[in-house]
Design an enzyme around this catalytic site. Structure first.
Site, PDB file in Angstrom:
ATOM      1  N   ASP A  42       0.869  -1.174   0.000  1.00 22.99           N
ATOM      2  CA  ASP A  42       0.000   0.000   0.000  1.00 22.99           C
ATOM      3  C   ASP A  42       0.908   1.227   0.000  1.00 22.99           C
ATOM      4  O   ASP A  42       2.092   1.166   0.356  1.00 22.99           O
ATOM      5  CB  ASP A  42      -0.934  -0.006   1.209  1.00 22.99           C
ATOM      6  CG  ASP A  42      -2.220   0.772   0.941  1.00 22.99           C
ATOM      7  OD1 ASP A  42      -2.229   1.624   0.030  1.00 22.99           O
ATOM      8  OD2 ASP A  42      -3.215   0.537   1.645  1.00 22.99           O
ATOM      9  N   GLU A  97     -17.634  10.345   5.263  1.00 21.78           N
ATOM     10  CA  GLU A  97     -17.074   9.006   5.444  1.00 21.78           C
ATOM     11  C   GLU A  97     -16.184   8.670   4.259  1.00 21.78           C
ATOM     12  O   GLU A  97     -16.467   9.038   3.122  1.00 21.78           O
ATOM     13  CB  GLU A  97     -18.179   7.956   5.573  1.00 21.78           C
ATOM     14  CG  GLU A  97     -19.031   7.780   4.329  1.00 21.78           C
ATOM     15  CD  GLU A  97     -19.969   6.581   4.398  1.00 21.78           C
ATOM     16  OE1 GLU A  97     -19.928   5.842   5.397  1.00 21.78           O
ATOM     17  OE2 GLU A  97     -20.742   6.401   3.447  1.00 21.78           O
TER      18      GLU A  97
END
Length: 725
Positions: free
Chosen positions: A264, A467
């Site tokens: 990542d 969110e």
């Protein structure tokens, strides 16, 4: 050694200073031979560069720059104009693997088209490549996780089913070339908290690992996914990108994964700035290589040169990991003449076509979950007056979700509704309230419109500003996570005003968002409630299609909606005890698999081919489904299996089959599921799958088992038991 006289311009349109060709350019050689030749020609500095996400050109060898970082979570993301499909959680709500395969196939058409067009014009920027870091198959174990919208929900079986379909659609079925390269992320135990992800250690038992967190990844490896992305956080004390158990013991040795592993982005920096397992970038680079990370998204692998000089890693070890990575480039055909590749003909004409737009609309239709309907829907489209209101009615943001593309024709919910009514009807719109805070102006000129309207549609909920990922949710004080389960109070207050003004006229609540939220007051105040997720470019039209009855809602919840966060364990606790439909004891607000329709479905009793079977044998379960109402609709038939005599803690029941069936009024269809030994296996405390004798129960119906489904209007599931000897 023989050299080919291949003109350099055939190398995917690359611009190069080299006029010489090499064996690695020869498509007649095996990939292993080509990779070996290429790697042996690179200097150590060049090898380090080729293992970076933004790998530079090697002009002396005619190798153009290539950026490995690309996104396609629900359409080509962050690039040019593309079809914007519903967010992944909405695709999860379709419970439809065939539909998701079709979506991913269209996305990969657009991916190749975008890449071919960019290269043709000399562009090789980030988000123009063919290596896509999607799908996100983490388990949405807790509704507080802001990135849960990127997943297919809380169930490992459904996640593996849809994730496999998505990978197949992205990677294509050509016997020689990958259409694109998909990635299963984030390996493996990763679902928040977002604020702590660069230092957090997720502790999971072997039972939870193999019962919940690993099965979807195993399913995608078995589907030949090309890439695995290791996560930021640590799992059981080791950073995921340096986790011997996850990367070597499981991924390479047990599952025999042959593709490449990518970190990542900037996860290797976390080795020394977050997890503190090393002290320097050179040590982090060496640890990444020794752990089997083939590609570094970030900034660490340029330090490999100094790491070799310091004796921390050898060039031979780097060659081994680079060779794995280079195989992907050859499988994509990046060193072959375009005429050899069946995907080289895709062009800008294949972007956001009418066919793709129609598919986006269909997916959005099938993703919409009707949570309540007190005889309010469907509405007629020729009423005298409609009132559309709410903070999300005109919002483009709520169509998109995160990791989205862009499109010149994004249809908002207001636009979709306005386009669906008859010309003699009147429609008025006022926003009425802000998204997440009270109005500064106390004057309320909006809610009184509900009193003199035949129907009021309030578009409420949350959006990506509240969110999402760590840095994208600009209105979130909790780094994209939702530690407050409630809708903003101002929205509830406004809905209450609308309810009082509407009186006996129907009030429809349309809720946007990518995660569970507390909808108890919405359920009480509104006559009908539709959950539409982040529905993509055709979202407004799809919502109108459902509201006005052009299609019957058929979406199902891919995640449980608890009544309160108090019903869940602490967010940081990765034990599955008390989580998801499989382990929760508290009654949910809305159960997993739940969703209403405009018709009723009747189920016959379950018929089993055997009542007693021996280990290693399968049996068939058959049931007849009938549309006993007056509206054509699709039913999502769900199969759950329960071990009644498990020797250790086991799921109450777990999903092991899904079939969508479209039925005209009065029509019926016989549905059959095969119950295999794998569905009866138990995961013990050591993480081993074992098959124990005993009694099992199966459930067939339109939701997960439990009283709450029946209370909300789903017919009680049909049950049958059998014995395994």
């Amino acid at each position: 050694m023989m050299f080919l006289a291949v003109a350099p311009q055939f190398l995917c349109g690359q611009e190069t200073a080299s006029t010489e060709t090499y064996p690695f350019n020869d498509p007649s050689l095996s990939i292993d031979e080509r990779v070996e030749d290429l790697v042996n020609r690179l200097t150590l500095e060049e090898k380090a560069g080729q293992m970076m996400h933004n790998s530079p050109a090697v002009e002396r060898l005619g190798i153009p720059e290539y950026n490995w970082w690309n996104e396609a979570l629900h359409g080509i993301g962050r690039s040019g104009v593309a079809t914007v499909f519903p967010q992944a959680i909405g695709m999860g709500a379709t419970f439809d693997e065939d539909l998701i395969l079709e979506v991913a196939s269209k996305i990969s058409d657009e991916a190749r088209a975008t890449h071919n067009t960019a290269v043709e014009h000399g562009y090789r920027r980030q988000y123009s490549g063919l290596t896509f870091w999607t799908p996100n198959i983490n388990i949405f174990r807790d509704p507080r996780w802001g990135r849960g919208q990127e997943t297919y929900g809380e169930d490992p079986y459904l996640t593996g089913l849809l994730g496999t379909a998505f990978v197949k659609g992205l990677q294509g079925d050509d016997p020689k070339y990958l259409k694109t390269a998909a990635a299963a992320k984030h390996y493996a135990v990763h679902s928040g908290p977002e604020k702590l992800r660069h230092e957090f250690n997720a502790e999971a038992s072997m039972k939870d690992m193999w019962e919940t967190y690993l099965p979807a990844f195993q399913a995608l490896v078995e589907a030949d996914v090309e890439t695995i992305m290791c996560a930021y956080n640590a799992t059981n004390g080791e950073p995921c990108c340096a986790n011997k158990y996850l990367l070597q013991d499981v991924l390479r040795d047990k599952w025999n994964f042959q593709g490449h592993i990518v970190s990542d982005c900037w996860a290797l920096v976390d080795f020394y700035e977050g997890h503190n397992v090393v002290e320097t970038p050179e040590e982090a680079a060496a640890l990444g290589i020794k752990s089997g990370v083939n590609l570094n998204c970030g900034s660490v692998y340029p330090s490999l040169v100094e790491a070799v000089n310091q004796g921390l890693v050898t060039e031979a070890e780097i060659d081994e990991q680079l060779s794995v990575l280079m195989r992907t480039k050859f499988k994509l055909g990046l060193f072959d003449p375009p005429k050899n590749n069946p995907y080289s003909q895709l062009s800008a004409a294949n972007l956001d076509t009418e066919e793709h737009r129609a598919l986006a609309r269909e997916v959005a239709q099938k993703s919409i979950v009707m949570l309540k309907n007190d005889n309010a829907l469907p509405l007629k489209n020729d009423l005298s007056k409609y009132f559309i209101t709410g903070p999300n009615a005109t919002s483009i943001e709520v169509l998109l979700g995160n990791y989205h593309g862009i499109n010149p024709n994004l249809v908002t919910i207001l636009e979709g509704l306005a386009g669906a009514i008859e010309p003699q009807s009147q429609m008025q719109y006022r926003q009425g309230t802000l998204l997440d805070r009270p109005n500064a102006n106390p004057q309320d000129w909006a809610s009184p419109n509900a009193e003199n309207s035949d129907a009021t549609i309030a578009v409420l909920g949350i959006s990506g500003v509240l969110e999402g990922e760590e840095g994208e949710s600009i209105a979130s004080e909790t780094f994209g996570d939702r530690l407050d389960y409630n809708l903003p109070q101002n929205q509830i207050d406004y809905l209450r005003k609308l309810s009082e003004a509407a009186g006996d006229n129907p009030l429809i609540a349309v809720i946007t968002g990518g995660s569970p939220m507390n909808l108890q007051e919405v359920h009480e105040l509104a006559d009908a409630v539709l959950l539409v997720w982040y529905p993509g470019e055709e979202g407004g039209n799809a919502v109108a299609d459902v509201i006005f009855g052009k299609v019957s809602p058929s979406g199902r919840l891919p995640i449980t909606f608890p009544k309160s966060l108090d019903d869940l364990p602490p967010y940081e606790d990765y034990s599955m005890e008390g989580r998801t439909y499989k382990y929760m004891d508290a009654e949910p607000m809305y159960p997993f698999g739940y969703g209403l329709s405009y018709t009723n479905f009747d189920y016959s009793d379950v018929r089993l081919s055997e009542k007693r079977i021996r280990k290693g044998k399968s049996l068939n379960a058959t049931i007849t489904v009938k549309n006993s109402g007056n509206t054509r609709s699709e039913e999502v038939v769900q199969l759950y299996v329960s071990d009644l005599e498990a020797s250790v803690r086991a799921p109450k029941y777990q999903l092991f089959g899904v079939k969508r069936v479209a039925l005209e009024p009065g029509a019926s269809e016989e549905i059959q599921f095969k119950i295999t030994p794998e569905m009866m296996e138990l995961v013990n405390d050591e993480g081993e799958r074992v098959l124990e004798s005993g009694n099992f129960k199966i459930y067939l119906g339109g939701s997960s088992p439990g009283n709450r489904s029946t209370e909300l209007g789903i017919a009680k599931l049909k049950e049958a038991t059998f014995t395994l000897r």
